[in-house]
Each structure stands twice: as structure tokens, then as C-alpha cells.
Design a protein around this motif. Structure first.
Motif, mmCIF file in Angstrom:
data_model
loop_
_atom_site.group_PDB
_atom_site.id
_atom_site.type_symbol
_atom_site.label_atom_id
_atom_site.label_comp_id
_atom_site.label_asym_id
_atom_site.label_seq_id
_atom_site.Cartn_x
_atom_site.Cartn_y
_atom_site.Cartn_z
ATOM 1 N N PRO A 41 1.228 -85.131 39.020
ATOM 2 C CA PRO A 41 0.068 -84.507 39.921
ATOM 3 C C PRO A 41 0.831 -83.263 40.578
ATOM 4 N N ALA A 42 2.140 -83.363 40.824
ATOM 5 C CA ALA A 42 2.639 -82.169 41.476
ATOM 6 C C ALA A 42 2.541 -80.782 40.544
ATOM 7 N N VAL A 43 2.817 -81.006 39.279
ATOM 8 C CA VAL A 43 2.493 -79.781 38.308
ATOM 9 C C VAL A 43 0.891 -79.459 38.552
ATOM 10 N N VAL A 44 0.080 -80.443 38.361
ATOM 11 C CA VAL A 44 -1.385 -79.974 38.159
ATOM 12 C C VAL A 44 -1.662 -79.306 39.645
ATOM 13 N N VAL A 45 -1.142 -79.746 40.730
ATOM 14 C CA VAL A 45 -1.502 -79.424 41.979
ATOM 15 C C VAL A 45 -1.183 -77.844 41.913
ATOM 16 N N ALA A 46 0.199 -77.597 41.601
ATOM 17 C CA ALA A 46 0.720 -76.357 41.689
ATOM 18 C C ALA A 46 0.127 -75.338 40.595
ATOM 19 N N LEU A 47 -0.504 -75.898 39.473
ATOM 20 C CA LEU A 47 -1.081 -74.947 38.799
ATOM 21 C C LEU A 47 -2.673 -74.703 39.285
ATOM 22 N N LEU A 48 -3.333 -75.796 39.787
ATOM 23 C CA LEU A 48 -4.475 -75.309 40.185
ATOM 24 C C LEU A 48 -4.587 -74.333 41.601
ATOM 25 N N PHE A 49 -3.467 -74.719 42.324
ATOM 26 C CA PHE A 49 -3.152 -73.716 43.656
ATOM 27 C C PHE A 49 -3.129 -72.521 43.257
ATOM 28 N N GLY A 50 -2.219 -72.240 42.171
ATOM 29 C CA GLY A 50 -1.786 -70.858 41.605
ATOM 30 C C GLY A 50 -2.798 -70.138 41.149
ATOM 31 N N THR A 51 -3.948 -70.828 40.580
ATOM 32 C CA THR A 51 -5.143 -70.007 39.883
ATOM 33 C C THR A 51 -6.250 -69.658 41.019
ATOM 34 N N GLN A 52 -6.005 -70.099 42.380
ATOM 35 C CA GLN A 52 -7.074 -69.918 43.479
ATOM 36 C C GLN A 52 -6.383 -68.902 44.509
ATOM 37 N N LEU A 53 -5.119 -68.754 44.298
ATOM 38 C CA LEU A 53 -4.205 -68.279 45.385
ATOM 39 C C LEU A 53 -4.755 -66.777 45.693
ATOM 40 N N ASP A 99 9.719 -77.336 36.798
ATOM 41 C CA ASP A 99 8.218 -77.203 36.071
ATOM 42 C C ASP A 99 7.023 -77.168 37.045
ATOM 43 N N VAL A 100 7.437 -77.563 38.316
ATOM 44 C CA VAL A 100 6.356 -77.047 39.330
ATOM 45 C C VAL A 100 6.127 -75.384 39.599
ATOM 46 N N GLY A 101 7.448 -74.878 39.632
ATOM 47 C CA GLY A 101 7.583 -73.460 39.830
ATOM 48 C C GLY A 101 6.692 -72.730 38.380
ATOM 49 N N VAL A 102 6.753 -73.366 37.246
ATOM 50 C CA VAL A 102 6.143 -72.717 36.246
ATOM 51 C C VAL A 102 4.623 -72.909 36.181
ATOM 52 N N ALA A 103 4.513 -74.002 36.757
ATOM 53 C CA ALA A 103 3.026 -74.507 36.686
ATOM 54 C C ALA A 103 2.103 -73.262 37.797
ATOM 55 N N PHE A 104 2.899 -73.126 39.018
ATOM 56 C CA PHE A 104 2.418 -72.295 40.141
ATOM 57 C C PHE A 104 2.154 -70.875 39.416
ATOM 58 N N THR A 105 3.274 -70.480 38.877
ATOM 59 C CA THR A 105 3.369 -69.100 38.423
ATOM 60 C C THR A 105 2.358 -68.925 37.269
ATOM 61 N N ALA A 106 2.146 -69.817 36.284
ATOM 62 C CA ALA A 106 1.355 -69.772 35.254
ATOM 63 C C ALA A 106 0.004 -69.629 35.624
#
Length: 203
Positions: A41-53, A99-106
């Protein structure tokens, strides 16, 4: 610096478009590098947050506070996004959450890529124009705008344009990429939700 073209603020990727695009890129990239689907879940949340930031930062600064002529400025700039992304990667690596950092940055960088791609067929302008603040500053909107007024205008015009009988074919075609992204998420094992369900069931 202003360029001599019409304002492009009315050409926008919807939030769910950024989320779907970011997830597809991240999922395929994760599979390519690791051979496994994304999980946690942390990875998915970081990814989705990054897409909207970028929009969560720049739209209020422009539409709400009027600090910039359009909603493409600080957070949309590659001159900001690149060091921020690298900084997040370094920070999460030092805390064993790379992994969380990669998801957010991606997710963050995929937002900028999506905006750049959209700019080409819609207005015929350089893909980098939206991404080079403060080197390039887009011209102001052609009308007065407020935060909630602009949100209402963007979403209202979008739904009005697709939810009509004559646009049913367009709506069907528009839905295809989202259905494919959802299908990919299911193939990946519904990361995020599946983990929460296992946790709730005590597995």
C-alpha cells in the motif's frame, strides 16, 4: 518570458488520467526491472500522490492565489522536479524505503511527461513549454479565474463534452486506456487493496 501562442491552461489531463498513466508506466517498469508486479500500500499511495502532486501545488498557486499566470509553474518545472525526485530517492534509500521513493518519483515525473505529450497534438507548441518555469512562463488565461471557479469550469466542460449522446463513441474510446490500466492493476494482484485485505484477515 512569454511566448506568442494562446493560453494552454484549458488543455488538461484529468487527475484519473495522470493516475492511470503513472500506474501503467510504473507497473511495466517494475516488471521489467524486477520481474515482479508492484506490491504494498505504501508504494501505491506514494505513486498516486506523485501523479497528482504538480497539480496540487501549481493549480492553487495560480487559480487560488494568483501567483502565476497559469497552473504550470514551480511543481511542473523539470528544473524543480528532477532535483526533488533525486532527493526523495536519496532520502528513501537511506531509510531502506527505496521502493517508496521510486514509486513517488515515477508518479511525479510521469505527470510531467503526460502534460508534455498532450501539449503537442492539442496546440502544436513545444512539449517543454509547460516544463521550463521560470525560463518559460506561459501567458495568462484569457479570463478571470478563481480556484473553485476554474475547477468547476474544467470538470464541467469535460463532463459536458463526453456525457452526451453524440459523444458516446468518443466516451467509449476515451474509456479504453483506463480499462486497460485497471486490467493491468488486477493482473498485478490489486496492489494496495490486496495487502490491506490480507492484513485485515490476519494472513
Amino acid at each position: 518570458m512569454y511566448r506568442g501562442y494562446a493560453p494552454v491552461g484549458d488543455v488538461a489531463v484529468m487527475p484519473w488520467g495522470h493516475a492511470a498513466f503513472g500506474y501503467v508506466l510504473y507497473s511495466l517498469g517494475h516488471r521489467l526491472v524486477t520481474g515482479d508486479p508492484p506490491a504494498g500500500p505504501a508504494v501505491v499511495v506514494a505513486l498516486l500522490f506523485g501523479t497528482q502532486l504538480p497539480d496540487l501545488v501549481d493549480k492553487p498557486l495560480s487559480w487560488g492565489l494568483g501567483l502565476f499566470p497559469q497552473g504550470y509553474s514551480v511543481a511542473h518545472s523539470i528544473l524543480v522536479a528532477v532535483p526533488v525526485g533525486l532527493g526523495v530517492l536519496a532520502l528513501t534509500a537511506s531509510r531502506s524505503r527505496f521502493d517508496v521513493g521510486v514509486a513517488f518519483t515515477a508518479g511525479y515525473w510521469s505527470h510531467l511527461l503526460g502534460d508534455a505529450i498532450l501539449a503537442v497534438p492539442k496546440r502544436g507548441i513545444s512539449p517543454l513549454d509547460r516544463l521550463l518555469w521560470p525560463v518559460v512562463t506561459l501567458p495568462p488565461y484569457g479570463h478571470e479565474t478563481t480556484l473553485f471557479g476554474r475547477i468547476d469550469r474544467v470538470f464541467g466542460e469535460f463532463f459536458q463534452s463526453v456525457l452526451t449522446t453524440k459523444h458516446l463513441l468518443f466516451l467509449a474510446l476515451y474509456s479504453v486506456p483506463y480499462l486497460l490500466a485497471f486490467a493491468l492493476w488486477l493482473v498485478d494482484g490489486a496492489p494496495g487493496i490486496a495487502h490491506v485485505r490480507r492484513t485485515d484477515s490476519g494472513q
